[in-house]
Design a protein around this motif. Structure first.
Motif, short mmCIF file in Angstrom:
data_model
loop_
_atom_site.label_atom_id
_atom_site.label_comp_id
_atom_site.label_asym_id
_atom_site.label_seq_id
_atom_site.Cartn_x
_atom_site.Cartn_y
_atom_site.Cartn_z
N MET A 170 -38.06 -26.99 -7.06
CA MET A 170 -37.42 -26.25 -6.32
C MET A 170 -36.03 -26.81 -5.88
SD MET A 170 -40.11 -23.28 -4.62
CE MET A 170 -37.64 -22.32 -4.21
N TYR A 173 -33.86 -27.71 -9.04
CA TYR A 173 -33.09 -26.66 -10.20
C TYR A 173 -32.33 -25.68 -8.52
CZ TYR A 173 -35.91 -25.35 -13.71
OH TYR A 173 -36.25 -24.67 -15.03
N LEU A 174 -32.82 -25.49 -6.46
CA LEU A 174 -31.62 -25.65 -6.50
C LEU A 174 -30.28 -26.75 -5.62
CD1 LEU A 174 -34.33 -24.14 -3.56
CD2 LEU A 174 -33.11 -22.66 -4.68
N ASN A 183 -32.86 -19.87 -10.62
CA ASN A 183 -33.58 -20.76 -9.96
C ASN A 183 -35.39 -19.86 -10.40
OD1 ASN A 183 -32.41 -22.39 -8.02
ND2 ASN A 183 -31.15 -20.92 -7.35
N ALA A 186 -38.08 -21.70 -11.68
CA ALA A 186 -38.08 -23.13 -9.75
C ALA A 186 -39.40 -21.76 -9.18
CB ALA A 186 -37.09 -22.80 -9.32
N TYR A 217 -35.61 -22.53 -0.12
CA TYR A 217 -35.08 -21.49 -1.05
C TYR A 217 -33.50 -21.24 0.51
CZ TYR A 217 -33.11 -17.52 -3.06
OH TYR A 217 -32.07 -16.68 -4.32
#
Lengths: 422, 160
Positions: A170, A173-174, A183, A186, A217
């Motif tokens: 994560m 990707y983030l 995203n 992920a 997130y």
């Protein structure tokens, strides 16, 4: 002449920790006659600490000493409690501690030296999903959750390592894309892992992974709406799990009133509360209490055993150490110049903080018990190694941040840096 | 050691462990507070005194890369179009890993990756060549100028 950036020294901290390790293991060595293993640890643990401090400092000049001290302190405390509660398990836990140190070093090297981490994403995702799938197929059940794989020589709990895999995937990707579409891989990976862990009925791990993903997130996107929606969905999911799983209903019932079934369902929590109360402020003394009465005193309820024998004051200080660990991880996240490094810190911080809150809150009956381990302290190879790996991630980020700050500081100073005697 | 002697020792050492733990927590807290203050001072000092360097896009074959876009430089930065790059521009005008820029002492050292074409003021760049503030550099289909950033631009980047 430009001077290098000088950080606060950790020499006294290392000294006091060495004294703590030597005295606690030294005391335990004489509890029942002369026990050689605690005596061996009384000599070896301080040496290991000094070796880590001096050796790793050469390899990683900008490493965070305080994080190393915190990790080693908690591991030493856990080992000491295990020597008291389950002396037969202590040597095994010490081996896992050594494996954890090696893992910490390895992952710190990975974070600092490997520039392009993209090629590792797919193998990590496949390994995480594969291990969870394997657990469902051939795993063993303990206390209602099918979350162990027995390899003969050792057992493995894949969900402990999946937490770190989730943070890594994560964060990667983030850090590159902030939109939902970018995203999606992920988020799908996270959803897949969560579903598999729910099927294993390891609800503590589900909570930790889910809340870690939500924190990551939110930290990356600032999207309150989506995170709020996820939390609402989680609340509905929790109600559904309460309706579907008997052991969830039992745990909630025992949390509400353990005295309804004091010799069966409520026995564990009652014994833990009585143990904490019996200890008073300074405890009954190491080896003088009755923490062995508490079921699973070496894993879930080790905090209760700590409070009984070392007192509530020491229990609160241990919690303060955890808080300092989280604060340092937060400071690292702010210091990092790279979005990926910052998100790694946020992920590790969330995972450890949620896990600590869940287990301590469950033991003191603030929330229903979830059956997770206390990071660094509880008995368990997978738990110990994954906690040390998370510490390694933080150290790697600290080295990256320190290097960049040093360069920027020297540029601000101008001229050659002076070699500083340590 | 007999049981009663151990009991006495364990009872006495409760306070010893409590004191040691309190000392360890105190030192950790003190260290954290000091680090926090140092961090603030470092960021202030860097913003006040450093002329940060940055690459400004002068022209681009790809319309997706805006003219005037500023890429701040810090330490070692990998410029390219691929993931994992410190300075990532999503454009086919750049290779996935195009060029490493190393900032040292108010100049930038250039390290083209894997035979990528990079020129500085019209001359082909070899590994380790320098780029000075005010000079132009072409990497793939993009032309940059190395600039000094000061005041608000530098502070905005450092606070980011």
């Amino acid at each position: 002449m430009a001077r290098r950036l000088k950080r606060p020294s950790s020499d006294f901290l290392l000294l006091f920790l060495c004294v703590f390790e030597a005295s606690i293991f030294g005391l335990l060595a004489f509890r029942q006659g002369l026990s050689y293993f605690p005596l061996f640890l009384a000599a070896l643990m301080p040496c290991l600490l000094v070796f880590q401090a001096l050796g790793l400092r050469r390899l990683f000049p900008h490493m965070d000493m305080q994080l190393l001290v915190i990790g080693n302190f908690l591991c030493a405390l856990g080992l000491a409690l295990l020597c008291r509660l389950r002396p037969d398990k202590a040597p095994r836990q010490f081996l896992f501690y050594l494996v954890g140190i090696a893992g910490m070093l390895g992952i710190a090297l990975f974070v600092t030296k490997v520039r392009n981490k993209r090629p590792f994403v797919l193998p990590v995702m496949l390994l995480a999903v594969g291990s969870l799938g394997l657990t469902l197929l051939i795993g063993e059940s303990t206390f209602g959750a099918k979350n162990w794989i027995d390899f003969g020589l050792f057992t493995l709990q894949p969900s402990e390592f999946v937490k770190l895999a989730l943070v890594f995937v994560m964060a990667l990707y983030l850090s590159e894309r902030r939109d939902l579409r970018g995203n999606l891989p992920a988020l799908l990976f996270a959803a897949c892992c969560l579903c598999l862990i729910v099927l294993e009925r390891d609800l503590g791990a589900v909570l930790i992974c889910f809340l870690t993903c939500v924190c990551l997130y939110y930290a990356a996107t600032g999207s309150l709406g989506l995170c709020g929606l996820a939390l609402c969905g989680a609340a509905l999911g929790a109600l559904l799990m309460y309706a579907l799983f008997d052991h969830v209903q039992l745990r909630v019932a025992m949390w509400r009133n353990p005295w309804v079934s004091p010799t069966e369902g409520g026995y564990q929590i009652i014994q833990a509360l009585v143990a904490i109360g019996s200890g008073g402020m300074f405890g009954l003394g190491l080896g003088l209490g009755s923490p062995t009465i508490i079921p699973v005193n070496d894993t879930d309820f080790i905090f209760a055993a700590l409070c009984e024998e070392m007192g509530l004051f020491c229990g609160l200080l241990v919690l303060a150490v955890y808080v300092l660990l989280f604060l340092r991880a937060g400071l690292l996240a702010l210091r990092s110049r790279s979005a990926f490094d910052s998100l790694l810190c946020v992920g590790v911080l969330s995972s450890l903080a949620v896990q600590t809150f869940l287990i301590v809150g469950g033991v003191i009956k603030m929330i229903p018990l979830t059956g997770v381990t206390l990071p660094f302290i509880s008995y368990g190879g997978s738990s110990m190694v994954s906690s040390m790996l998370m510490l390694g991630v933080l150290e790697g980020v600290a080295v990256n941040a320190g290097k960049r700050e040093e360069d920027a500081w020297l540029r601000a100073q101008g001229g050659e840096a002076e070699e500083e005697a340590e | 050691m007999n049981a009663s002697l151990y009991e006495l020792l364990a009872l006495a050492m409760r306070y010893w462990f409590a004191a040691l733990l309190a000392l360890i927590v105190f030192l950790l807290t003190q260290s954290f507070v000091r680090e926090w203050r140092i961090e603030k001072a470092v960021q202030r000092r860097i913003a006040d005194t450093a002329a940060t360097l940055g690459l400004r896009v002068l022209s681009s074959e790809d319309r997706r890369v805006q003219r005037g876009l500023l890429l701040p430089l810090d330490g070692d930065s990998l410029l390219g179009s691929g993931g994992g790059c410190d300075l990532r521009l999503r454009t086919r005008a750049l290779r996935r890993r195009h060029l490493v820029l190393r900032v040292e002492k108010d100049r930038v050292y250039l390290y083209p990756e894997g035979g990528a074409l990079v020129t500085a003021d019209g001359q082909r760049v070899r590994r380790g060549d320098t780029l000075l503030p005010g000079q132009n550099m072409q990497a793939g289909g993009l032309v940059f100028r190395l600039e000094r950033l000061q005041g608000e631009e530098a502070e905005a980047w450092l606070d980011d």
